[in-house]
Structures are given as structure tokens and as C-alpha cells.
Design an enzyme around this catalytic site. Structure first.
Site, PDB file in Angstrom:
ATOM      1  CG  HIS A 291       8.537  29.672 -27.027  1.00  0.00           C
ATOM      2  ND1 HIS A 291       7.955  30.704 -26.339  1.00  0.00           N
ATOM      3  CD2 HIS A 291       8.737  30.152 -28.290  1.00  0.00           C
ATOM      4  CE1 HIS A 291       7.813  31.750 -27.141  1.00  0.00           C
ATOM      5  NE2 HIS A 291       8.272  31.432 -28.335  1.00  0.00           N
ATOM      6  CG  HIS A 331       9.870  35.299 -18.631  1.00  0.00           C
ATOM      7  ND1 HIS A 331      10.592  36.153 -19.413  1.00  0.00           N
ATOM      8  CD2 HIS A 331       8.861  34.833 -19.408  1.00  0.00           C
ATOM      9  CE1 HIS A 331      10.032  36.217 -20.612  1.00  0.00           C
ATOM     10  NE2 HIS A 331       8.988  35.420 -20.639  1.00  0.00           N
ATOM     11  CG  ASP A 387       3.193  29.597 -20.496  1.00  0.00           C
ATOM     12  OD1 ASP A 387       2.250  29.770 -21.273  1.00  0.00           O
ATOM     13  OD2 ASP A 387       4.385  29.715 -20.828  1.00  0.00           O
TER      14      ASP A 387
END
Ligand code: CMC
Length: 451
Positions: A291, A331, A387
Site C-alpha cells: 500500500h 492497481h 507510486d
């Protein structure tokens, strides 16, 4: 819902002996589903509302039959009006406002207000909000002295943050009054205001630097950067481009509907724990590499690859299953380019113009180029997520890798609190799922000398 029984089964309707069969719709699909219970031959009509089947309906018709859904991949756990996410089309909106517009025109503090109040503030409302958040940035001296400074010298700043947020509940005993609107408002402001202070304090401690008190003449991000980097100068003036870039990253990270940490916040909040304890649980969920730790993993991966020339070999190893996952790709919800990644990529250019280019950028760009034209990644709908580039920016701005999840936690606090507030307003039940038991049958205790 189309697809009938096969859809339900693929979504995890379980039971080896408990089988169902959905009637395949032959013509117009009604907003209900018809199921034949093969155990009894009963035909059941289950209504579908807004794309979902309410568990209460399900339980009435098929008591004792559970959905087996360990990752909650096919379960809507709440009804929320905060964030809209369309993963197939790469759409993200807070309270209806597209993330692109908010990133371009708004600020993190305004977005936090929007998430929590449902509407953008008027100028007067924003002034009050900014003033209140700014004047709650100080932490009790004992939070710093007794908690933060009590950690081992090499403590991870995220571990320190998790503990410090939980510790706040012992300083604000009124936080237990979760149904008192004034108390609730106060804790929300305190948490949003104090997160940067705690985050910077955790960093300073972990590198042996003295704590820097908040400078309330500065805006939210400049103040955080001052608490991070100030050394001996009377006032730390952050580069406005970097402060704005951080603000944009905070906007992008402020909420993301039912992700792991927000779900943790809602689960703990559903027991009516105080918001600091619930927020600490959310922080703990964010700590995990799947996460909030993914951007750190991206930097480690890029560093390990080491050069653009080695990218094709690395991609090959990912596909063969020997090189691990391509970090920053894929994702659970986005099955197209993460809209936040697009904005971050642009922001990266502005940051690198000030800091100089992060040498890992070329490797990242090459990875993206190859992956986006490779059948392995395209067929699985694996695209860069938030990210993939955020770590490059943080690193170029001088943040150590350990601070990456902490940087995520600061803005996500607004989202967590918005969900916590919503759940209390909805008078939600305590979260208490069921399980499918697969352990041993009942058996008698055996004394230790006979085992
Ligand atoms: N690299 C290579 N293959 C991948 C990747 C990846 N990053 N992600 C998924 N796959 C493959 C996976 O091996 C599987 O292939 P197959 O069907 O052949 O077994 C398929 O794609 C589906 O994967 P999954 O694990 O079922 O997908 P998921 O929805 O459970 O996982 C994810 C989502 C984000 C955990 C995963 O894509 C991943 O591990 N990505 C890398 C870590 C990362 O970047 N995480 C940050 C997520 S965004 C931040 C946030 O919002 O919190």
C-alpha cells in the site's frame, strides 16, 4: 448484472454443497436476479440496487450462505459520497470534482475541507479553516519528549508515526465523545494540523536532528518543509515550486475511496473507537509495502536495475516470474493509466527543473515505454500507478526512502477522517464479517505427555 450464475460464482459465492444457479436473462434484464437454490429447488428473486445486492436481502433469502471474498474484491463495504473512482476509464473525483482540476487549481487544505464538508469552502469558510488548522500544528511537549524521543535511535519514522498518532488519544480525552459535533470537529482539525509536525519530528529524531517547532506564518506545505529541513536559519523559506509540488502530491493522495488503510479506518471506527486510535490503525495499514510502501519499492527496484541498458532484462525476469513484480505498476481498481500518475509525471518535470533530474528517471521512462508496449502488461491491464513517479520526486526533494509512507499518511488523514465522519453519520453497524471454517472437526484435548 448480466452473466447470471457464472458471475456470482466468479465473484465468490461459495459452498461446495451449496450451489446456486442464476437464470440467464434471455431478453431485457430486470434490476433483480433470479436464483434457483438447488438444495431446495426454491427460486429466489434478489433485487439489485445501484449495481449491488444488499447483504440484508441476501441473508433473508439464503441464510447461512456467505460470499467468500477474502480480498473484498467483489464486495461494496459501504455507501459513500466522498470519492468516485472509475478504474476502467481512469477517472478520479473528490465530491464530484475531477482530480485534474483540483490538482491544477486547488490546495491540499482546500481539498481537505472539500472531502470533510462535501463542498468547496467560501473565502470566509476557508480563512477560518486555514486559521484553525494552522493554529493546531503544535504538539504537546510530552508527545515529543516522552513518546517520540523514547524510540530507539534507528526507529523507522512510519513506526514512530503510527505510535504517536495512537498516543494522541491519551492527550485528548474528549476525543471519545465521537457523537458530539464540536468534539468531532476539534479532533479532525487537530489530526490534520498535527500530522506534518509528527511526521517531521519522526524524521528529525531518526537522523539525530533537533525538533523544529511549527512556524505558523507559513502555509501548510512550507511549514512542513521548514520542520523537515530547517537547521540554524531564523526562518526556513521553502522553494515555492517544491512547496507547490508537494501540495499537488498531497491533493492526489488525499483520498482514494475504499483502499486498505481507509477500510482499516472504517473497520476500527465502526467499533466507535476514538479517531486517533482509528487513524493509527489506518496508518499501520498504510505502512505495508503493498500500500503506502510501494513508491519506496519503486526506488529500490530502479536502483537495483541501475541502468537503462538493463531494463529489457529486468522486464524479461518479471515476465518469467523470477524478477518479482514491476513495482509501481498495476492497481486493484485502475485497469488503465492511473490519472494521478499522469499528473505526477508532469509535476516531476517542474521539480527536476529545480533539483536537477533524478538519475533514476531515465530508467523509469524506459521501463514504462517497454511495459506499455508489451503484451504481458497490456493484456493484464498493468499501467503505471501513483507510486511509479512519486518516489522519484520525493527522492529528488531530499526525502529519505523511509519517509515515503509518512508523506502518504499526512494527506490521506483528510480522506480517513472524511470516511470516519461519514460512517458515524450513517450510524453504520460494527464491521463483523463471517468466515468459512476449514479447521479440524471437534476433538478431545490430549495431555502433553501423550502427544
Ligand atoms: N508486475 C507484474 N505482474 C503483475 C503486477 C506487477 N506490478 N501486478 C499484477 N501483476 C500480474 C499478476 O502476476 C497476475 O498475473 P497472472 O494473472 O498471470 O497470475 C495479474 O497481473 C493480476 O494480479 P493480481 O495480483 O491479481 O492483481 P491485484 O489487483 O490483486 O494487485 C496490486 C494489485 C497493486 C497489488 C499489484 O498490481 C501489485 O503488486 N503492483 C505492484 C505494487 C504497487 O505498485 N502497489 C501500489 C498500488 S497503488 C497505491 C495505492 O493506491 O495504495
Amino acid at each position: 448484472m448480466s452473466g447470471g450464475c457464472s458471475t456470482l460464482l466468479s465473484q465468490g459465492l461459495l459452498g461446495s454443497s451449496r450451489q446456486c444457479m442464476a437464470q440467464e436473462a434471455s431478453s431485457v434484464v430486470a434490476d433483480s436476479i433470479t436464483i434457483i437454490d438447488n438444495r431446495t429447488g426454491n427460486q429466489l428473486e434478489i433485487p439489485i440496487e445501484r449495481g449491488g445486492i444488499a447483504a440484508s436481502e441476501w441473508q433473508k433469502l439464503l441464510p447461512g450462505v456467505w460470499f467468500y471474498d477474502p480480498g473484498l474484491t467483489a464486495t461494496a463495504v459501504c455507501d459513500s459520497s466522498i470519492t468516485y473512482l472509475d478504474g476502467d476509464n481512469g477517472i478520479l473525483r473528490y465530491r464530484g470534482y475531477p482530480i485534474e482540476q483540483l490538482a491544477e487549481h486547488s490546495t491540499y487544505l482546500e481539498v481537505a475541507y472539500l472531502l470533510l464538508h462535501g463542498e468547496l469552502p467560501t473565502a470566509a469558510q476557508f480563512d477560518t479553516w486555514r486559521h484553525e488548522v494552522t493554529y493546531h500544528t503544535y504538539i504537546h511537549e510530552n508527545v515529543r519528549k516522552r513518546f517520540l524521543e523514547g524510540f530507539h535511535y534507528d526507529a523507522h519514522p512510519m513506526g514512530m508515526l503510527v505510535s504517536a498518532v495512537a498516543a494522541l488519544s491519551t492527550f485528548y480525552l474528549d476525543a471519545k465523545q465521537i457523537f458530539d459535533p464540536e468534539s468531532r470537529r476539534k479532533q479532525i482539525i487537530r489530526l490534520i494540523a498535527k500530522m506534518p509536525t509528527l511526521a517531521a519530528a519522526a524524521h528529525r529524531f531518526s537522523v539525530g536532528m533537533p525538533f523544529v517547532y511549527p512556524d505558523n506564518s507559513l502555509d501548510f506545505c512550507s511549514n512542513f518543509l521548514s520542520m523537515m529541513w530547517k537547521v540554524a536559519e531564523p526562518r526556513f523559506d521553502a522553494n515555492p515550486v517544491l512547496a507547490r509540488a508537494l501540495d499537488i502530491l498531497f491533493i492526489l493522495h488525499a483520498d482514494h475511496e475504499q483502499n486498505c488503510s481507509t477500510t482499516a479506518m472504517r473497520v476500527v471506527g465502526s467499533s466507535h473507537a476514538d479517531p486517533y486510535s482509528a487513524c493509527a490503525a489506518a496508518c499501520a495499514a498504510l505502512y505495508g509495502p503493498r500500500h503506502g510502501g510501494a513508491n519506496e519499492a519503486v526506488i529500490r527496484m530502479l536502483t537495483e536495475i541501475g541502468s537503462v541498458e538493463r531494463v529489457p532484462d529486468f522486464i524479461r525476469s518479471v515476465k518469467e516470474g523470477t524478477g518479482g513484480r514491476l513495482q509501481g505498476f498495476g492497481h486493484r481498481v485502475y485497469k488503465s493509466y492511473d490519472p494521478r500518475a499522469k499528473i505526477i509525471k508532469r509535476t516531476a518535470d517542474e521539480v527536476f527543473a529545480i533539483t536537477g533530474k533524478n538519475p533514476l528517471l531515465d530508467i523509469a521512462l524506459k521501463l514504462e515505454e517497454i511495459a506499455l508496449s508489451d503484451e504481458y502488461f497490456t493484456s493484464r491491464k498493468l499501467y503505471p500507478n501513483v507510486d511509479f513517479y512519486s518516489g522519484l520526486i520525493y527522492q529528488a526533494m531530499g526525502f529519505p526512502l523511509e519517509m515515503f509512507p509518512v508523506l502518504f499518511a499526512i494527506p490521506r488523514t483528510a480522506g480517513w477522517l472524511a470516511h470516519w465522519q461519514e460512517l458515524l453519520d450513517q450510524d453504520s453497524k460494527i464491521v463483523r464479517p463471517r468466515q468459512l471454517y476449514s479447521g479440524p472437526e471437534a476433538r478431545d484435548y490430549v495431555p502433553i505427555d501423550r502427544r
